[in-house]
Design an enzyme around this catalytic site. Structure first.
Site, PDB file in Angstrom:
ATOM      1  N   GLY A  93       3.422   1.691  -6.076  1.00 57.75           N
ATOM      2  CA  GLY A  93       2.347   0.745  -5.758  1.00 57.75           C
ATOM      3  C   GLY A  93       2.562  -0.578  -6.466  1.00 57.75           C
ATOM      4  O   GLY A  93       3.279  -0.667  -7.461  1.00 57.75           O
ATOM      5  N   ARG A  94       1.941  -1.609  -5.913  1.00 62.75           N
ATOM      6  CA  ARG A  94       2.001  -2.914  -6.552  1.00 62.75           C
ATOM      7  C   ARG A  94       0.811  -3.731  -6.087  1.00 62.75           C
ATOM      8  O   ARG A  94       0.247  -3.501  -5.020  1.00 62.75           O
ATOM      9  CB  ARG A  94       3.313  -3.639  -6.223  1.00 62.75           C
ATOM     10  CG  ARG A  94       3.453  -4.082  -4.783  1.00 62.75           C
ATOM     11  CD  ARG A  94       4.863  -4.582  -4.502  1.00 62.75           C
ATOM     12  NE  ARG A  94       5.276  -5.591  -5.456  1.00 62.75           N
ATOM     13  CZ  ARG A  94       6.550  -5.910  -5.695  1.00 62.75           C
ATOM     14  NH1 ARG A  94       7.518  -5.279  -5.062  1.00 62.75           N
ATOM     15  NH2 ARG A  94       6.850  -6.845  -6.565  1.00 62.75           N
ATOM     16  N   GLY A  95       0.427  -4.710  -6.887  1.00 65.61           N
ATOM     17  CA  GLY A  95      -0.694  -5.568  -6.527  1.00 65.61           C
ATOM     18  C   GLY A  95      -0.940  -6.607  -7.608  1.00 65.61           C
ATOM     19  O   GLY A  95      -0.963  -6.283  -8.796  1.00 65.61           O
ATOM     20  N   VAL A 117       3.169  -0.113 -10.180  1.00 64.44           N
ATOM     21  CA  VAL A 117       2.947   1.267 -10.615  1.00 64.44           C
ATOM     22  C   VAL A 117       4.185   2.086 -10.276  1.00 64.44           C
ATOM     23  O   VAL A 117       4.675   2.056  -9.145  1.00 64.44           O
ATOM     24  CB  VAL A 117       1.708   1.888  -9.931  1.00 64.44           C
ATOM     25  CG1 VAL A 117       1.490   3.306 -10.438  1.00 64.44           C
ATOM     26  CG2 VAL A 117       0.472   1.041 -10.191  1.00 64.44           C
ATOM     27  N   ASP A 143     -15.773  -2.529  -5.868  1.00 68.58           N
ATOM     28  CA  ASP A 143     -14.619  -2.679  -4.968  1.00 68.58           C
ATOM     29  C   ASP A 143     -14.132  -1.307  -4.514  1.00 68.58           C
ATOM     30  O   ASP A 143     -12.937  -1.038  -4.489  1.00 68.58           O
ATOM     31  CB  ASP A 143     -13.489  -3.448  -5.661  1.00 68.58           C
ATOM     32  CG  ASP A 143     -12.365  -3.823  -4.687  1.00 68.58           C
ATOM     33  OD1 ASP A 143     -12.659  -3.978  -3.483  1.00 68.58           O
ATOM     34  OD2 ASP A 143     -11.204  -3.946  -5.131  1.00 68.58           O
TER      35      ASP A 143
END
Length: 529
Positions: free
Chosen positions: A209-211, A216, A324
């Site tokens: 994951g990324r953001g 991650v 969120d």
């Protein structure tokens, strides 16, 4: 044809889109050169400008830069009509890159834009390959294969690229076509790299994951235990982002002891340049799980719904509003859902029922109406009122998606129109009839626009939808009535043999509930004889 490129603004606020995420804040200054380039009416010039602009930053790690890029693309699309320019290669490349940028924040928005590109610029092989690559990176290999097959059937050019992409897909490669930029390869694995957290070494398996400024990784320790490590590059993050990550660590540290539905934080390390968070590793997030299936089993839906409610009840009891909630913020760990990502969560004091935030941040398809409405103060800064009931709305949108396969407002593709629909009381939410009436009642009570009238988490946990309602099988009720009739008839004869016979029937009936049917028939005959 659905258009996603309209860039109007709401009164008294500027709206910047990050996939499905919405940040309402003072507008960015992107009006300089881009307007001059657009006035040339040349897709080639616009594409060159946008390509060079992207080289000045990294949209995968810089949310502000991503906003600026998306805003520039929207300006181009609003001035250069799709119907007129979609057969131009430069325009088609802009459509694809816009979809890819949308996908950085949320895959749902990217999907719509890839479809628009393929529908209007289907002669170019790279358009189909880009969509297939996106689906492949999301784990949708069958859909990726279908896209390439349709592209071959439609004779998109060059066909050699499509054939190579299909060959690489079948061989299990993560990248459908060779690329010089290794950072663009989705799901690439690291074989010789490791991370050390407080002297403890972890071997990186792959990125999961990324953001924003974080990534991650799935890692193994020397005992071959699996973990997830969130890495945050503080050199690329602003003060507010850094504060949000420290906020997340604080929340996880405090809450995990109170609920099994909160992701475990085992350790962390903070320096001036980075943050490492060593966490429990899940199999996949709820968003990916939902996208991999057409329908959700009713038992799975009910089980995951309880998990979500218990997690959110825990944070509310400790004065925290998440604000969120979306499927991507729940991860499946050992067949159970756990809540992750508290970056923008807010504390509410015990004597308060809501707080006002200085900006409106959230994911639009799951954002409650009260978080969108402008409550501008005297300073002129847009503010947003949030409360625990806002999380209820978001949970209702998730349950709606698990029930109908889409969120309540997902069919509205224009972001501004969607904003207005969410806050407009006259815009009725569609609730198609379903067999589970208790589930339908839950959905309707979660998605009430007035937060004061919206159901609470406590009431949702006590709702009949989650109650066990055991019922006797009709066959057993029939057997009971037959037994009573037989016993009454035998007892009416008032003879010793009849009474003994009645006792035998009673015992035999009891055995019939315990012994398999075919064995019982043999055993019953012997017993009565």
């Amino acid at each position: 044809m659905r258009m996603l490129f309209t860039n109007r603004s709401l009164p008294a606020m500027a709206v910047v889109c990050l996939g499905e995420s919405i940040l309402i804040s003072p507008p960015l200054d992107t009006t300089g050169n881009i307007n001059q380039i657009i006035s040339s009416n040349s897709p080639e010039a616009c594409y060159t400008y946008l390509t060079n602009l992207e080289k000045t930053g990294d949209p995968r790690t810089d949310a502000t830069f991503l906003c600026r890029l998306l805003d520039c693309y929207s300006k181009v699309f609003s001035k250069l009509p799709l119907a007129r320019h979609s057969k131009t290669e430069s325009y088609a490349r802009m459509l694809i890159r816009y979809a890819e940028l949308k996908g950085i924040e949320d895959p749902d928005d990217a999907e719509d834009n890839f479809i628009i590109a393929r529908t209007n610029s289907k002669a170019f092989a790279f358009v189909h390959i880009a969509h297939a690559q996106f689906e492949h990176s999301q784990g949708n290999t069958k859909k990726s294969t279908c896209i390439l097959q349709k592209a071959l059937a439609s004779n998109a050019k060059p066909v050699e690229h499509l054939q190579m992409a299909m060959k690489n897909l079948k061989s299990g490669k993560s990248q459908l076509l060779p690329t010089e930029d290794k950072e663009d390869i989705a799901g690439y694995a690291f074989t010789n790299e490791s991370i050390t957290i407080k002297g403890r070494q972890f071997f990186i398996l792959k990125m999961i994951g990324r953001g924003g400024s974080s990534k991650v990784y799935q890692v193994l320790d020397q005992k071959k235990q699996l973990y997830a490590v969130k890495y945050v590059n503080l050199e690329e993050a602003d003060a507010q982002t850094i504060e949000s990550y420290k906020n997340e660590i604080e929340h996880l540290n405090h809450l995990q002891q109170y609920s099994d539905q909160i992701i475990k934080l085992y350790d962390y390390e903070i320096t001036d340049g980075y943050i490492y968070m060593l966490m429990e590793c899940g199999s996949l997030d709820l968003n990916t799980w939902l996208r991999s299936r057409k329908t959700v089993n009713s038992l799975d839906r009910k089980f995951y719904w309880r998990n979500m409610l218990e997690a959110v009840q825990t944070i509310h009891k400790h004065g925290i509003v998440h604000s969120d909630l979306k499927p991507a913020n729940f991860v499946i760990v050992n067949a159970s859902l756990k809540l992750i990502d508290f970056g923008i969560a807010n504390h509410i004091q015990p004597d308060m029922t809501s707080v006002v935030k200085d900006s409106q941040v959230g994911t639009l398809n799951y954002m409650p109406p009260e978080a969108i409405k402008d409550t501008t103060s005297k300073s002129g800064k847009p503010k947003s009122k949030i409360s625990p009931k806002g999380d209820v709305w978001s949970l209702g949108c998730i349950l709606y998606c698990m029930t109908y396969g889409k969120t309540p407002f997902q069919h509205i593709t224009n972001q501004i129109t969607k904003l207005h629909a969410i806050i407009d009381p006259s815009h009725e939410i569609d609730f198609p009839d379903i067999p589970e009436k208790d589930l339908l009642d839950v959905l309707k009570r979660c998605l009430i626009r007035n937060p004061k009238e919206r159901i609470s988490i406590a009431d949702l946990l006590d709702h009949p939808y989650l109650r066990l309602q055991p019922q006797k099988p009709p066959e057993q009720e029939t057997c009971n009535s037959d037994l009573k009739r037989i016993l009454n008839e035998l007892a009416a004869l008032e003879s010793p043999n009849s009474i003994a016979r009645a006792a035998s029937v009673s015992i035999l009936f009891t055995l019939s509930l315990l012994v398999p049917c075919d064995h019982f028939q043999i055993f019953g005959c012997i017993f009565l004889v």
